[in-house]
Design an enzyme around this catalytic site. Structure first.
Site, PDB file in Angstrom:
ATOM      1  CE  LYS A 210      -3.927   2.018   2.516  1.00 10.25           C
ATOM      2  NZ  LYS A 210      -4.867   1.840   3.638  1.00 10.25           N
TER       3      LYS A 210
ATOM      4  CB  SER B 167      -8.124   3.827   2.605  1.00 11.20           C
ATOM      5  OG  SER B 167      -7.291   3.218   3.584  1.00 11.20           O
TER       6      SER B 167
ATOM      7  CB  SER C 110      -8.540   0.976   5.539  1.00  7.20           C
ATOM      8  OG  SER C 110      -9.239   2.178   5.613  1.00  7.20           O
TER       9      SER C 110
END
Length: 486
Positions: free
Chosen positions: A76, A151, A175
């Protein structure tokens, strides 16, 4: 090859059935072919990945390495990676190349994994749909008109489409779990402090936690073996030895006590999602578990509490981005104040600006007691609810989200509807306990995740429970049609 587990691929690499360079090229080719439709990567580090793969092959040749050596993974884009662009999905950091490596990526690198690149995400991890990225929205591989969740939507979409074997994510209010549910993969949010936050760009420091995302619980366990453990560079890291996350995956579930919170099955939960969750719970009963109804009475308060605490911490954390030392700087500022104001106005997207404003307001004189202090008191009540419930049962189960993935753009104009998507995940972060999303079926052709919540530092138990379920179901093995065409 892209559908195979870490254990299978590790065996093939050891047996020299395939080299890490060949495997890495295969995934890079899949990214080049499929990612233009998905937008799951912000940066693809092709040359760096092939260099790491070549080094992994040398290590494997000498009979050394771990189960992750030579395995292509993605990170990420809020984990600092030395020498590789780290944007946090924001214009503010569109040219930021960190001078150091985060602990999470460093540990995975030391285990020999190959970094394919950095995945797309909601800007500064603020969002539930991955539509808030400066680099454009990510699409769900199961249906390109749907969101992948946020996210960590880029990581989830990349794994579901077979663009990476596994990936890192972070979870501040759901997330990791919500995108895992929407994309039909497995994701684990560890206990707060179990995985180091050093080098992880902060959103809300008392809630953020990094974790693994992969097709299966076993693959998540392989990643946790590398990620977890005390880190002296992180003041919030738990000084407690990490478990062996692979050792007890095959332990039977006989006698497991499961609690179903009645608040997770009330108004607002899609009936088809509820059916999938209850079918999954019945599967656990077949495996020897017992089920009882429990109550988490303060669940409804998790949204107002979270949306005061998280923006308050964000407004403080994001004050460092002012155009001075790093990040976006406006052109030709008139004076220092103009530089601060314009750099932040240009660098931050709308959702981030909104949350900074909310947080600054909640912390301001005269409002601190009414908002921030009250939210922290509610947080304590939510934590006590979980502690009490987990004295009666071993784990708590329920849905990850009230619906399956929703349409791109369908909730962007209604922030409350978007925030309600996190109703079942936020409380876990406020309490600091570990939780997983485990693929449990489909509703209207879209994946549904079962949420499994456990006691502090019970990640090994959660992985065992999820693995046993996955030994008797094949929901985690389903692949979107688009992934098969490459």
């Amino acid at each position: 090859m892209f559908e195979q587990s870490i254990s299978t691929l590790a065996q093939k690499l050891r047996n020299k059935d395939i080299s890490s360079v060949e495997l890495t090229r295969l995934f890079l080719a899949r990214i080049a072919k499929l990612d233009p439709q998905l937008n799951s990567f912000i940066t693809v580090s092709e040359q760096h990945a092939l260099e790491q793969a070549a080094a992994a092959d040398v290590l494997l040749q000498s009979g050394k390495g771990t189960s992750l050596t030579g395995i292509p993974v993605a990170h990420k884009d809020l984990f600092c990676t030395e020498g590789t662009l780290t944007t946090c999905g924001s214009k503010m950091l569109h040219n930021f190349v960190p001078p150091y490596e985060s602990t999470v990526t460093s540990r995975i690198q030391q285990a020999g994994a190959v970094m394919l690149g950095k995945t797309n995400m909601d800007e500064f991890a603020m969002g539930s749909s991955n539509e808030n990225s400066f680099y454009g929205a990510v699409k769900n591989p199961w249906n390109l008109d749907m969101v992948p969740g946020g996210s960590s939507g880029g990581s989830a979409a990349a794994i579901a489409a077979g663009l990476a074997v596994a990936a890192t994510g972070t979870d501040t209010g759901g997330s990791i779990r919500q995108p895992a549910s929407f994309c039909g993969i497995t994701g684990l949010k560890p206990t707060y402090g179990r995985v180091s936050r050093f080098g992880m760009i902060a959103y809300a420091s008392s809630l953020d936690q990094g974790g693994p995302m992969a097709k299966s619980a076993e693959d998540c366990a392989h990643l946790m073996q590398a990620m977890a453990g005390f880190d002296e560079k992180d003041s919030t890291s738990a000084d407690k030895p990490a478990d062996d996350y692979l050792a007890n995956l095959n332990s039977p579930l006989t006698g497991l006590k499961i609690g179903l919170p009645k608040e997770y099955f009330g108004e607002g939960l899609d009936s088809k999602v509820a059916d999938v969750i209850m079918a999954a719970v019945k599967e656990f009963e077949k495996l020897g578990a017992t089920v009882k109804e429990i109550s988490l009475p303060n669940l409804q308060l998790s949204i107002p509490s979270y949306y005061v605490i998280a923006p308050s911490e964000a407004s403080s954390n994001l004050s460092r981005f002012d155009g001075v030392r790093f990040g976006h700087r406006c052109d030709d500022p008139k004076d220092l104040l103009d530089m601060y104001t314009r750099s932040r106005a240009e660098g931050f997207g709308t959702e981030v600006q909104k949350r900074i404003m909310v947080g600054t307001y909640a912390l301001s004189e005269g409002y601190y007691d009414a908002y921030y202090l009250k939210a922290q008191k509610i947080r304590r009540l939510i934590k006590e609810d979980f502690v009490k419930a987990l004295e009666e049962v071993d784990v708590i189960m329920g849905p990850v989200a009230p619906t399956t993935a929703f349409g791109l753009g369908s909730k962007t104009s209604d922030p409350v509807a978007m925030y309600l998507e996190d109703i079942y995940t936020l409380s876990v972060n406020l309490a600091g306990i570990p939780a997983m999303s485990v693929p449990a079926g489909f509703a209207d052709g879209m994946p549904v995740g079962l949420q499994v919540m456990g006691n502090y530092f019970a990640e090994a138990k959660l992985l065992n429970i999820a693995h046993q379920y996955q030994q008797h179901t094949d929901w985690h093995l389903q692949t979107p049609t688009m992934a098969k065409g490459a």
